[in-house]
Design an enzyme around this catalytic site. Sequence first.
Site, PDB file in Angstrom:
ATOM      1  N   ILE A 151      21.742   9.301  20.746  1.00 37.68           N
ATOM      2  CA  ILE A 151      21.749   7.907  21.199  1.00 37.68           C
ATOM      3  C   ILE A 151      20.800   7.790  22.385  1.00 37.68           C
ATOM      4  O   ILE A 151      20.931   8.533  23.364  1.00 37.68           O
ATOM      5  CB  ILE A 151      23.166   7.485  21.602  1.00 37.68           C
TER       6      ILE A 151
ATOM      7  N   ASN B 267       0.824  -1.222   0.000  1.00 44.15           N
ATOM      8  CA  ASN B 267       0.000   0.000   0.000  1.00 44.15           C
ATOM      9  C   ASN B 267       0.856   1.269   0.000  1.00 44.15           C
ATOM     10  O   ASN B 267       0.319   2.372   0.139  1.00 44.15           O
ATOM     11  CB  ASN B 267      -0.967  -0.001   1.192  1.00 44.15           C
TER      12      ASN B 267
ATOM     13  N   TYR C 262       4.096  -4.162  18.779  1.00 43.01           N
ATOM     14  CA  TYR C 262       4.724  -4.665  17.550  1.00 43.01           C
ATOM     15  C   TYR C 262       5.301  -6.066  17.788  1.00 43.01           C
ATOM     16  O   TYR C 262       5.017  -7.007  17.038  1.00 43.01           O
ATOM     17  CB  TYR C 262       5.818  -3.692  17.094  1.00 43.01           C
TER      18      TYR C 262
HETATM   19  N1  LIG Z   1      14.013  -3.883   9.286  1.00 47.27           N
HETATM   20  C1  LIG Z   1      14.270  -4.721  10.260  1.00 47.27           C
HETATM   21  O1  LIG Z   1      15.311  -4.625  10.919  1.00 47.27           O
HETATM   22  C2  LIG Z   1      13.311  -5.844  10.584  1.00 47.27           C
HETATM   23  C3  LIG Z   1      13.590  -6.665  11.680  1.00 47.27           C
HETATM   24  C4  LIG Z   1      12.715  -7.701  11.992  1.00 47.27           C
HETATM   25  C5  LIG Z   1      11.600  -7.921  11.208  1.00 47.27           C
HETATM   26  N2  LIG Z   1      11.340  -7.095  10.162  1.00 47.27           N
HETATM   27  C6  LIG Z   1      10.133  -7.354   9.370  1.00 47.27           C
HETATM   28  O2  LIG Z   1      10.448  -7.368   7.991  1.00 47.27           O
HETATM   29  C7  LIG Z   1       9.339  -6.888   7.235  1.00 47.27           C
HETATM   30  C8  LIG Z   1       9.784  -5.783   6.288  1.00 47.27           C
HETATM   31  O3  LIG Z   1      10.271  -4.697   7.052  1.00 47.27           O
HETATM   32  P1  LIG Z   1      11.106  -3.479   6.423  1.00 47.27           P
HETATM   33  O4  LIG Z   1      12.176  -3.135   7.361  1.00 47.27           O
HETATM   34  O5  LIG Z   1      11.425  -3.762   5.015  1.00 47.27           O
HETATM   35  O6  LIG Z   1      10.020  -2.321   6.532  1.00 47.27           O
HETATM   36  P2  LIG Z   1       9.346  -1.376   5.434  1.00 47.27           P
HETATM   37  O7  LIG Z   1       8.469  -0.436   6.175  1.00 47.27           O
HETATM   38  O8  LIG Z   1      10.374  -0.830   4.508  1.00 47.27           O
HETATM   39  O9  LIG Z   1       8.480  -2.434   4.633  1.00 47.27           O
HETATM   40  C9  LIG Z   1       7.135  -2.733   4.926  1.00 47.27           C
HETATM   41  C10 LIG Z   1       6.377  -2.655   3.622  1.00 47.27           C
HETATM   42  O10 LIG Z   1       5.032  -3.033   3.870  1.00 47.27           O
HETATM   43  C11 LIG Z   1       4.148  -2.067   3.276  1.00 47.27           C
HETATM   44  N3  LIG Z   1       2.940  -2.046   4.093  1.00 47.27           N
HETATM   45  C12 LIG Z   1       2.814  -1.619   5.368  1.00 47.27           C
HETATM   46  N4  LIG Z   1       1.532  -1.769   5.794  1.00 47.27           N
HETATM   47  C13 LIG Z   1       0.842  -2.322   4.755  1.00 47.27           C
HETATM   48  C14 LIG Z   1      -0.496  -2.722   4.564  1.00 47.27           C
HETATM   49  N5  LIG Z   1      -1.395  -2.580   5.544  1.00 47.27           N
HETATM   50  N6  LIG Z   1      -0.848  -3.239   3.363  1.00 47.27           N
HETATM   51  C15 LIG Z   1       0.054  -3.378   2.354  1.00 47.27           C
HETATM   52  N7  LIG Z   1       1.336  -3.025   2.478  1.00 47.27           N
HETATM   53  C16 LIG Z   1       1.733  -2.504   3.666  1.00 47.27           C
HETATM   54  C17 LIG Z   1       4.908  -0.755   3.315  1.00 47.27           C
HETATM   55  O11 LIG Z   1       4.477   0.183   2.362  1.00 47.27           O
HETATM   56  C18 LIG Z   1       6.334  -1.234   3.045  1.00 47.27           C
HETATM   57  O12 LIG Z   1       6.610  -1.282   1.657  1.00 47.27           O
HETATM   58  C19 LIG Z   1       8.284  -6.456   8.251  1.00 47.27           C
HETATM   59  O13 LIG Z   1       7.356  -7.503   8.408  1.00 47.27           O
HETATM   60  C20 LIG Z   1       9.083  -6.270   9.525  1.00 47.27           C
HETATM   61  O14 LIG Z   1       8.298  -6.466  10.674  1.00 47.27           O
HETATM   62  C21 LIG Z   1      12.153  -6.057   9.835  1.00 47.27           C
END
Ligand SMILES: NC(=O)c1ccc[n+]([C@@H]2O[C@H](COP(=O)([O-])OP(=O)(O)OC[C@H]3O[C@@H](n4cnc5c(N)ncnc54)[C@H](O)[C@@H]3O)[C@@H](O)[C@H]2O)c1
Length: 308
Positions: free
Chosen positions: A199, A32, A140
Site C-alpha cells: 500500500i 494498437n 496524464y
Molecule cells: N481504468 C480507469 O479507472 C480509468 C479511469 C479514468 C479514465 N479512464 C480512461 O478510460 C480509457 C480506457 O482505459 P482502460 O482502463 O480500459 O485502459 P486500457 O489500457 O485497458 O485501455 C486502453 C486501450 O487503448 C489502446 N491504446 C493505447 N494507446 C493506443 C494508441 N496509441 N493507439 C491505439 N490504441 C491504443 C490499448 O491497447 C488498450 O486496449 C482511457 O482513455 C483511460 O484514460 C480509465
Amino acid sequence: MKVLVTGGAGFIGSHVVDKLIEQEHQVIVVDNLSTGKEINLQNNIKLINIDVSSSELSNVFEEHQPEIVIHLAAQINVNKSIQNPKLDAETNILGTINILEHCRKHKIKKIIYAASAAQFGNPQYLPIDENHPFQPLSPYGLSKSVVESYLKLYSRLYNLNHTILRYANVYGPRQNSDAEGGVIAIFSQQSLNNQQLSIFGDGKQTRDFIYVEDVAEATVLMLNKGNNQIYNLGSGKEISLNNLINLFKDILQKDISLNYVEARKGDIKKNYYSIEKIKNECSFLPKINLKEGLTKTINYFKNLQSHK
Ligand SMILES: NC(=O)c1ccc[n+]([C@@H]2O[C@H](COP(=O)([O-])OP(=O)(O)OC[C@H]3O[C@@H](n4cnc5c(N)ncnc54)[C@H](O)[C@@H]3O)[C@@H](O)[C@H]2O)c1
C-alpha cells in the site's frame, strides 16, 4: 448505429463493445494492442490494429463511415506519464487530435470521450462536482483536461457534438493486474496468491470505485443523451484503501498480509464524485455496489488462475 471504439480491446473498451453488441449496434475497433488484448473481444468484432496517431486512420473512416466515435484509447499509466510526458502526450493529445480531425472531416454525429478524475488533483472540496477546478498532478491528468478543451473547441469551430465522461476508478474483469494495473485487479491477484499487498502511503487515501459494466452502460447511454455535456461518472461514494482491504478479507474469508510503503508522486489523497448531474439529466445510477462488484472481480481472477 455504426460505432467506432478506439481502445476497444482494452479493459473498459471491451465492456463497452459488449454493451454495444448487446444493443445491436455495429462495432469497429481501433486498437494498437499496447495494453489491450484480442481475446477481450468477441470473435465477430472487426479489430483494426493501428495507432490512433497513424495516417492510416483516414482509410478506416473512409471505408467504415462510423456515425459515432467512442474514444477510449490512451496511455493510462500515471507513473509512465511522469517519466515520459512526451510519450503520454503523443497518444493522449496528438492521437486524440488525429481522431478529432477525422471526426470533423467525416461529419460524424458525435464523439464520446473518456476523461478522468486525475484531472482534479487533490480536491479543493468534496464531493467533486463537474465545476470543480483542474489541478492535475501528472501529465496524464493534464492530457485529459487538454482534450476536454479541444472537444469544446471543435464543438465551437465545427459543431462537433460530444459527451465527456470523467470516469472515477473503474474496476472489474479484464483489468490489467500487473504492477501498472488498477489497484483492485492487483489486490485481487495478490490476495488470491496469498502474497503481501503493498500500500502506497498510510492506506487512508480514498477513492471512488465504479464497476466496469456500469461504466459501459453509461458510456453507451450517451449515444442518445448528454449532447455537448460533461458528467462525472463514479459511484458517488468514497472508500479508503484500508477499508477496501477489509472488504477483500470479508469476501475471501482470510487474513491478508500488508506492507505500507512510501506514497507515490502524483497520487491523489482523497476523492469521490458527486453524480447528481448524470443522475438528474440522464437518469443514470450505477447498479452494482462495491461488495457485489468485488466478488465478481475476485471470481473472475480466480477463474483465470484455474485455467492457467
Ligand atoms: N481504468 C480507469 O479507472 C480509468 C479511469 C479514468 C479514465 N479512464 C480512461 O478510460 C480509457 C480506457 O482505459 P482502460 O482502463 O480500459 O485502459 P486500457 O489500457 O485497458 O485501455 C486502453 C486501450 O487503448 C489502446 N491504446 C493505447 N494507446 C493506443 C494508441 N496509441 N493507439 C491505439 N490504441 C491504443 C490499448 O491497447 C488498450 O486496449 C482511457 O482513455 C483511460 O484514460 C480509465
